[in-house]
Design a protein around this motif. Sequence first.
Motif, PDB file in Angstrom:
ATOM      1  N   LEU A  42       0.828  -1.224   0.000  1.00  0.00           N
ATOM      2  CA  LEU A  42       0.000   0.000   0.000  1.00  0.00           C
ATOM      3  C   LEU A  42       0.857   1.267   0.000  1.00  0.00           C
ATOM      4  N   SER A  43       2.171   1.065  -0.110  1.00  0.00           N
ATOM      5  CA  SER A  43       3.100   2.197  -0.150  1.00  0.00           C
ATOM      6  C   SER A  43       2.683   3.238  -1.186  1.00  0.00           C
ATOM      7  N   GLY A  44       2.747   4.483  -0.812  1.00  0.00           N
ATOM      8  CA  GLY A  44       2.528   5.549  -1.797  1.00  0.00           C
ATOM      9  C   GLY A  44       1.085   5.739  -2.209  1.00  0.00           C
ATOM     10  N   SER A  45       0.148   5.043  -1.547  1.00  0.00           N
ATOM     11  CA  SER A  45      -1.238   5.130  -2.023  1.00  0.00           C
ATOM     12  C   SER A  45      -2.049   6.229  -1.340  1.00  0.00           C
TER      13      SER A  45
ATOM     14  N   PHE B 167       3.949  -0.267  12.003  1.00  0.00           N
ATOM     15  CA  PHE B 167       4.827  -0.084  10.839  1.00  0.00           C
ATOM     16  C   PHE B 167       4.067   0.743   9.817  1.00  0.00           C
ATOM     17  N   ILE B 168       4.620   1.879   9.459  1.00  0.00           N
ATOM     18  CA  ILE B 168       3.933   2.803   8.556  1.00  0.00           C
ATOM     19  C   ILE B 168       4.659   2.799   7.205  1.00  0.00           C
ATOM     20  N   PRO B 169       3.952   2.449   6.109  1.00  0.00           N
ATOM     21  CA  PRO B 169       4.619   2.408   4.797  1.00  0.00           C
ATOM     22  C   PRO B 169       4.910   3.820   4.278  1.00  0.00           C
ATOM     23  N   GLN B 170       5.658   3.879   3.184  1.00  0.00           N
ATOM     24  CA  GLN B 170       5.911   5.180   2.539  1.00  0.00           C
ATOM     25  C   GLN B 170       4.571   5.816   2.213  1.00  0.00           C
ATOM     26  N   LEU B 171       4.468   7.119   2.457  1.00  0.00           N
ATOM     27  CA  LEU B 171       3.178   7.774   2.241  1.00  0.00           C
ATOM     28  C   LEU B 171       3.004   8.229   0.797  1.00  0.00           C
TER      29      LEU B 171
END
Length: 441
Positions: free
Chosen positions: A96-99, A118-122
């Motif tokens: 879901l990175s970048g979504s 854990f937080i993916p790339q925004l």
Amino acid sequence: MAEDSEDVLHVVGGKPLNGTIKVRGAKNFVSKAMVAALLAPGVSVLKNVPEIRDVHVVSDLLRLHGVNVDVNGDKGIVTIDATNVQLADVADVDTLSGSSRIPILFSGPLLHRLGEAFIPQLGGCNIGGRPIDFHLETLRKLGANVDKEHQDGIHITAPNGLHGAKIHLPYPSVGATEQTLLAAVLAEGRTELSGAAIEPEIMDLVAVLQKMGAIISVDVDRTFRVEGVKELKGYTHTSLTDRIEAASWASAALATHGDIFVKGATQPEMMTFLNVFRKIGGEFDITDKGIRFWHPGGDLKSVALETDVHPGFMTDWQQPLVVALTQANGLSIVHETVYENRFGFTKPLVQMGATIQLYRECLGSLPCRFQQRNYKHSAVIFGPTPLEGRDIDVPDLRGGFSHLIAALTAKGPSDVRGISLIDRGYADFRGKLTALDAAID
Ligand code: EPU
């Protein structure tokens, strides 16, 4: 690469948009209320939810954490059962990175429920640097350990739980205010958040949190005080209307000489917009069911405005309105004070025939944070200028909708490419355009 025909909208402009459309709940509230549900082991029901991509991204992220989410798109109801929450697989979260920008708001609720996050790339629109330093500083102040070294995202832990703290935001950031509220409601002790944002979407989030059992007050000087409680319960809530979508359709009515009844639009959250709409020469009629916006004929008037945090003129209203200002008589000035880089969308408008000049100077009545910095954050628009159709690539959500308005205003055909970006925030906009008798395919 072959072009995805689904992602292109062919528009023949020059026809007024006339008719009725319905706007549901606010994108910038619904996604946050869904995150709030994660705070309570129980069932939450959110109503008036729009069918937009951000809702699906947040649903997916909740499901990856073991939460049951049922989205009834037709009825606009999302039911979230967060009784069970578990750590998500980092590789799954990464998909879901970048979504979206919402994942960072999972931090507080996950720290309370699991002790780590854990937080993916925004993702989100490319309209400025959009740092998250205030978010991370807030979490640290509340007692979290933030590890930014992970190559795919941010790992946050709170082995000793979160504790109330005194926090001041250097700028009234919407996201950082929400971050603090979502993290502070279950933190031990009191949290004071000064310099906060008080957008209506934030106040609706506060209403949800209060329904869940939180104790939050706000002072006249934009300071929130939160008394941490030990547990929260699920909520049932109906979202406030999307005032950005409503204003976008209002701008489309003005630019195309149209007449649109926006069912669901409400006055209190739109007062600042309505004042500007009236000054330009647009007419509106407020009813219990919504607001009718129309171009009364004759010349539109130019205006000078500055975007600002609530109760100022929203930055998200700026882009659609600029298209209408290309049709107004004289020189309009728009000073963007929220994002340093939100005028990129004007380049295609100029190629379509608009006269828009960008400036690094603060052309508003007050100097802003971007003064003396190298950002073209003021625009001068000279009108009225006829627009000619052309092919356009959608740059971001609001800029994309503005290009759509420009294509609908312009003489001749335009291909608007990359329209799936618009699905992030405008539910069924193709269906709505058809209902307004737009010439699209
Ligand atoms: N900022 C920082 N550091 C931070 C956070 C923000 O410097 O840690 C700065 C930003 O770079 C920006 C300013 O503060 O210059 C305001 O940003 P804010 O945090 O208020 O924005 P956000 O929470 O990321 C939300 C909406 C935006 C809307 C803004 C302002 C959501 C998902 N997004 O963004 O909506 O423009 O508030 O009202 O709620 C949109 O819907 O198209 C959109 C961009």
